[in-house]
Design a protein around this motif. Structure first.
Motif, PDB file in Angstrom:
ATOM      1  N   ALA A  98      42.227  43.588  39.399  1.00  0.00           N
ATOM      2  CA  ALA A  98      41.443  44.005  40.531  1.00  0.00           C
ATOM      3  C   ALA A  98      41.116  42.533  41.211  1.00  0.00           C
ATOM      4  N   VAL A  99      40.467  41.544  40.305  1.00  0.00           N
ATOM      5  CA  VAL A  99      39.863  40.229  40.871  1.00  0.00           C
ATOM      6  C   VAL A  99      41.085  39.524  41.409  1.00  0.00           C
ATOM      7  N   ALA A 100      42.250  39.663  40.553  1.00  0.00           N
ATOM      8  CA  ALA A 100      43.507  38.689  41.211  1.00  0.00           C
ATOM      9  C   ALA A 100      43.863  39.202  42.417  1.00  0.00           C
ATOM     10  N   ASP A 101      43.735  40.538  42.771  1.00  0.00           N
ATOM     11  CA  ASP A 101      44.247  41.132  43.995  1.00  0.00           C
ATOM     12  C   ASP A 101      43.505  40.522  45.140  1.00  0.00           C
ATOM     13  N   GLU A 102      41.867  40.705  44.698  1.00  0.00           N
ATOM     14  CA  GLU A 102      41.072  40.306  45.587  1.00  0.00           C
ATOM     15  C   GLU A 102      40.928  38.852  46.159  1.00  0.00           C
ATOM     16  N   ASP A 157      39.300  44.344  27.225  1.00  0.00           N
ATOM     17  CA  ASP A 157      39.275  44.032  28.677  1.00  0.00           C
ATOM     18  C   ASP A 157      38.984  42.520  28.902  1.00  0.00           C
ATOM     19  N   SER A 158      38.099  41.915  28.079  1.00  0.00           N
ATOM     20  CA  SER A 158      37.987  40.453  28.222  1.00  0.00           C
ATOM     21  C   SER A 158      38.959  39.666  28.021  1.00  0.00           C
ATOM     22  N   ASP A 159      39.950  40.025  27.270  1.00  0.00           N
ATOM     23  CA  ASP A 159      41.288  39.412  26.981  1.00  0.00           C
ATOM     24  C   ASP A 159      42.430  39.479  28.185  1.00  0.00           C
ATOM     25  N   ALA A 160      42.093  40.619  29.331  1.00  0.00           N
ATOM     26  CA  ALA A 160      42.805  40.622  30.390  1.00  0.00           C
ATOM     27  C   ALA A 160      43.356  39.415  30.970  1.00  0.00           C
ATOM     28  N   LEU A 161      44.516  39.366  31.459  1.00  0.00           N
ATOM     29  CA  LEU A 161      45.056  38.295  32.261  1.00  0.00           C
ATOM     30  C   LEU A 161      45.836  38.851  33.352  1.00  0.00           C
ATOM     31  N   ALA A 162      45.594  38.294  34.575  1.00  0.00           N
ATOM     32  CA  ALA A 162      46.465  38.520  35.687  1.00  0.00           C
ATOM     33  C   ALA A 162      46.906  37.398  36.335  1.00  0.00           C
ATOM     34  N   VAL A 217      43.665  34.926  36.643  1.00  0.00           N
ATOM     35  CA  VAL A 217      42.368  35.478  36.265  1.00  0.00           C
ATOM     36  C   VAL A 217      42.496  36.041  35.062  1.00  0.00           C
ATOM     37  N   THR A 218      41.404  35.690  34.005  1.00  0.00           N
ATOM     38  CA  THR A 218      41.185  36.278  32.876  1.00  0.00           C
ATOM     39  C   THR A 218      39.848  37.020  32.660  1.00  0.00           C
ATOM     40  N   GLY A 219      39.632  37.857  32.175  1.00  0.00           N
ATOM     41  CA  GLY A 219      38.526  38.812  31.907  1.00  0.00           C
ATOM     42  C   GLY A 219      38.482  40.016  32.230  1.00  0.00           C
ATOM     43  N   PRO A 220      37.555  40.934  32.138  1.00  0.00           N
ATOM     44  CA  PRO A 220      37.266  42.050  32.723  1.00  0.00           C
ATOM     45  C   PRO A 220      37.899  42.297  34.058  1.00  0.00           C
ATOM     46  N   ASP A 221      38.626  43.519  34.387  1.00  0.00           N
ATOM     47  CA  ASP A 221      39.062  43.831  35.944  1.00  0.00           C
ATOM     48  C   ASP A 221      40.039  42.516  36.636  1.00  0.00           C
ATOM     49  N   ALA A 222      40.758  41.970  35.610  1.00  0.00           N
ATOM     50  CA  ALA A 222      41.556  40.780  35.953  1.00  0.00           C
ATOM     51  C   ALA A 222      42.534  41.327  37.068  1.00  0.00           C
TER      52      ALA A 222
END
Length: 95
Positions: A81-85, A7-12, A74-79
């Motif tokens: 959702a954070v990118a959408d916000e 999850d910490s490697d997620a990218l959006a 956005v990189t990291g956990p919940d990328a």
């Protein structure tokens, strides 16, 4: 690898067109969003200018005006959702 490491490697990434200039209020909202997600990095790019969303002044110094295309990465956990916000903050009708 543990799930949390993956999850910490997620990218959006989201690309938005600003409906109005990027000023203090949305810059502050982005900084608060980044502060709530300490393990996440929110990077903004507008043309040749880049800013980490944690820095209100850096975001404002981008000088992005209405009609500017901004890429939010956005990189990291919940990328996602954070990118959408973050994209929602940038495209909000109210300033």
């Amino acid at each position: 690898m543990p799930q949390s490491s993956e999850d910490s490697d997620a990218l959006a990434e989201r690309v938005v067109v600003l409906p109005k200039a990027l000023h203090a209020r949305p810059a502050g909202q982005l900084a608060r969003l980044a502060g709530r997600h300490k393990e996440t990095t929110i990077q903004l790019v507008a043309g040749e200018k880049k800013a980490n969303a944690r820095g209100v002044l850096a975001v404002m110094a981008m000088g992005a005006v209405a009609g500017t295309e901004v890429t939010v990465t956005v990189t990291g956990p919940d990328a996602d959702a954070v990118a959408d916000e973050a994209a929602g903050i940038l495209t909000a009708a109210e300033g």
